[in-house]
Scaffold this motif. Structure first.
Motif, short mmCIF file in Angstrom:
data_model
loop_
_atom_site.label_atom_id
_atom_site.label_comp_id
_atom_site.label_asym_id
_atom_site.label_seq_id
_atom_site.Cartn_x
_atom_site.Cartn_y
_atom_site.Cartn_z
N ASP A 1 0.81 -1.22 0.00
CA ASP A 1 0.00 0.00 0.00
C ASP A 1 0.84 1.27 0.00
OD1 ASP A 1 -2.33 -1.44 -0.04
OD2 ASP A 1 -2.77 -1.19 2.10
N TYR A 2 1.98 1.28 0.70
CA TYR A 2 2.70 2.53 0.93
C TYR A 2 4.04 2.66 0.21
CZ TYR A 2 -0.84 3.62 4.32
OH TYR A 2 -2.04 3.89 4.91
N ALA A 3 4.64 1.58 -0.23
CA ALA A 3 5.90 1.69 -0.97
C ALA A 3 5.56 2.02 -2.42
CB ALA A 3 6.71 0.41 -0.86
N GLU A 4 5.95 3.19 -2.87
CA GLU A 4 5.53 3.66 -4.19
C GLU A 4 6.38 3.09 -5.31
OE1 GLU A 4 5.33 7.89 -4.11
OE2 GLU A 4 3.86 7.91 -2.50
N ARG A 5 7.67 3.02 -5.11
CA ARG A 5 8.55 2.52 -6.17
C ARG A 5 8.61 1.00 -6.14
NH1 ARG A 5 13.97 4.82 -5.15
NH2 ARG A 5 14.47 3.71 -7.05
N PRO A 6 8.51 0.35 -7.29
CA PRO A 6 8.57 -1.12 -7.34
C PRO A 6 9.85 -1.69 -6.76
CG PRO A 6 7.80 -0.27 -9.44
CD PRO A 6 8.22 0.92 -8.61
N GLN A 7 10.97 -1.00 -6.97
CA GLN A 7 12.24 -1.49 -6.45
C GLN A 7 12.26 -1.43 -4.92
OE1 GLN A 7 15.63 0.65 -7.90
NE2 GLN A 7 17.04 -1.02 -7.43
N THR A 8 11.75 -0.35 -4.35
CA THR A 8 11.66 -0.23 -2.89
C THR A 8 10.75 -1.31 -2.33
OG1 THR A 8 11.95 2.16 -3.07
CG2 THR A 8 11.04 1.32 -1.00
N ARG A 9 9.61 -1.52 -2.98
CA ARG A 9 8.66 -2.55 -2.56
C ARG A 9 9.32 -3.93 -2.58
NH1 ARG A 9 4.78 -1.99 -6.41
NH2 ARG A 9 4.23 -0.03 -5.43
N PHE A 10 10.08 -4.21 -3.63
CA PHE A 10 10.75 -5.50 -3.76
C PHE A 10 11.73 -5.72 -2.61
CE2 PHE A 10 14.51 -7.83 -5.16
CZ PHE A 10 13.95 -9.07 -5.46
N TYR A 11 12.60 -4.75 -2.35
CA TYR A 11 13.62 -4.91 -1.30
C TYR A 11 12.99 -4.97 0.09
CZ TYR A 11 17.33 -4.49 -4.70
OH TYR A 11 18.17 -4.71 -5.76
N LEU A 12 11.96 -4.19 0.33
CA LEU A 12 11.30 -4.26 1.64
C LEU A 12 10.66 -5.63 1.86
CD1 LEU A 12 9.62 -0.75 1.94
CD2 LEU A 12 11.51 -1.66 3.31
N LYS A 13 10.03 -6.15 0.82
CA LYS A 13 9.40 -7.47 0.97
C LYS A 13 10.44 -8.58 1.09
CE LYS A 13 6.09 -7.22 -2.28
NZ LYS A 13 4.88 -7.59 -3.01
N MET A 14 11.55 -8.47 0.40
CA MET A 14 12.61 -9.47 0.55
C MET A 14 13.18 -9.44 1.97
SD MET A 14 12.89 -11.40 -1.97
CE MET A 14 11.15 -11.25 -2.30
N LEU A 15 13.38 -8.24 2.51
CA LEU A 15 13.84 -8.11 3.89
C LEU A 15 12.83 -8.72 4.85
CD1 LEU A 15 16.00 -6.91 5.79
CD2 LEU A 15 14.65 -4.81 5.82
N LEU A 16 11.56 -8.48 4.60
CA LEU A 16 10.50 -9.05 5.43
C LEU A 16 10.51 -10.57 5.36
CD1 LEU A 16 7.86 -8.77 7.11
CD2 LEU A 16 6.65 -8.60 4.92
N TYR A 17 10.61 -11.12 4.16
CA TYR A 17 10.57 -12.58 4.01
C TYR A 17 11.80 -13.26 4.60
CZ TYR A 17 6.77 -11.55 0.75
OH TYR A 17 5.61 -11.10 0.17
N VAL A 18 12.95 -12.63 4.47
CA VAL A 18 14.17 -13.19 5.05
C VAL A 18 14.08 -13.18 6.57
CG1 VAL A 18 16.65 -12.78 5.39
CG2 VAL A 18 15.66 -12.74 3.09
N SER A 19 13.63 -12.06 7.14
CA SER A 19 13.52 -11.99 8.60
C SER A 19 12.46 -12.96 9.13
CB SER A 19 13.23 -10.56 9.06
OG SER A 19 11.96 -10.15 8.60
N THR A 20 11.37 -13.13 8.39
CA THR A 20 10.35 -14.09 8.79
C THR A 20 10.91 -15.51 8.78
OG1 THR A 20 8.57 -12.70 7.96
CG2 THR A 20 8.09 -15.04 8.19
N SER A 21 11.61 -15.85 7.73
CA SER A 21 12.22 -17.19 7.63
C SER A 21 13.20 -17.42 8.77
CB SER A 21 12.94 -17.35 6.30
OG SER A 21 12.05 -17.19 5.24
N LEU A 22 13.98 -16.41 9.08
CA LEU A 22 14.97 -16.53 10.15
C LEU A 22 14.29 -16.75 11.51
CD1 LEU A 22 18.03 -16.37 10.68
CD2 LEU A 22 17.70 -13.94 11.16
N VAL A 23 13.27 -15.96 11.80
CA VAL A 23 12.58 -16.07 13.09
C VAL A 23 11.88 -17.43 13.22
CG1 VAL A 23 10.67 -15.16 14.47
CG2 VAL A 23 12.34 -13.61 13.47
N VAL A 24 11.18 -17.85 12.18
CA VAL A 24 10.47 -19.14 12.24
C VAL A 24 11.46 -20.29 12.34
CG1 VAL A 24 9.00 -20.72 10.93
CG2 VAL A 24 8.37 -18.33 11.11
N THR A 25 12.54 -20.23 11.58
CA THR A 25 13.54 -21.29 11.61
C THR A 25 14.21 -21.39 12.98
OG1 THR A 25 13.96 -21.02 9.25
CG2 THR A 25 15.65 -22.16 10.52
#
Length: 145
Positions: A107-131
């Motif tokens: 909803d709030y990340a306007e640039r596609p590149q910013t959105r991509f990197y924020l979501k990758m950071l989110l997914y990596v941190s989620t994987s790390l915490v769950v693992t």
């Protein structure tokens, strides 16, 4: 076709309940957002029962937080039921929060590149915490030498 006073064609206003026309593309359409929405509802309901049950058992039935220590956790995690309960609570809470934050990023990340990197950071941190959380739950050994 209706025209305006100056002879130009009048704009067409669709009926409020007419089906929305979606732009066609060569990409295959998925229902990911529908499934994400359903997951939020189901996981939220399950989390209410898991978390409130956890709080009720830990704070009222088991004598309060002053009793919680290494021995208490070792005794509790000797049962596969409690390990499963805690693992389910960890995974559902982490995925529920990740899905919510994914929606905020979209909803709030306007640039596609910013959105991509924020979501990758989110997914990596989620994987790390769950693992790491699952690793602790599955490999916990009260007989540390």
């Amino acid at each position: 076709m209706a025209t305006t006073i100056d002879g130009a064609p009048a704009p067409v206003i669709e009926a409020p309940r007419s089906p929305r026309r979606r732009p066609t593309s060569s990409k295959a359409r998925t229902n990911f957002e529908l499934y994400a929405w359903l997951f939020m509802r189901v996981s939220g309901i399950l989390l209410v029962f898991l978390v409130l049950g956890h709080l009720f058992i830990m704070n009222i039935l088991d004598g309060g937080v002053q009793r919680i220590g290494f021995g208490f956790v070792a005794g509790r995690w000797a049962s596969p039921f409690w390990r499963t309960w805690d693992l389910l609570m960890l995974v559902l809470a982490e995925l529920h929060g990740t899905n919510g934050l994914r929606t905020v990023i979209n909803d709030y990340a306007e640039r596609p590149q910013t959105r991509f990197y924020l979501k990758m950071l989110l997914y990596v941190s989620t994987s790390l915490v769950v693992t790491l959380g699952a690793l602790v739950i599955f490999t916990f050994d009260p007989n540390i030498s």
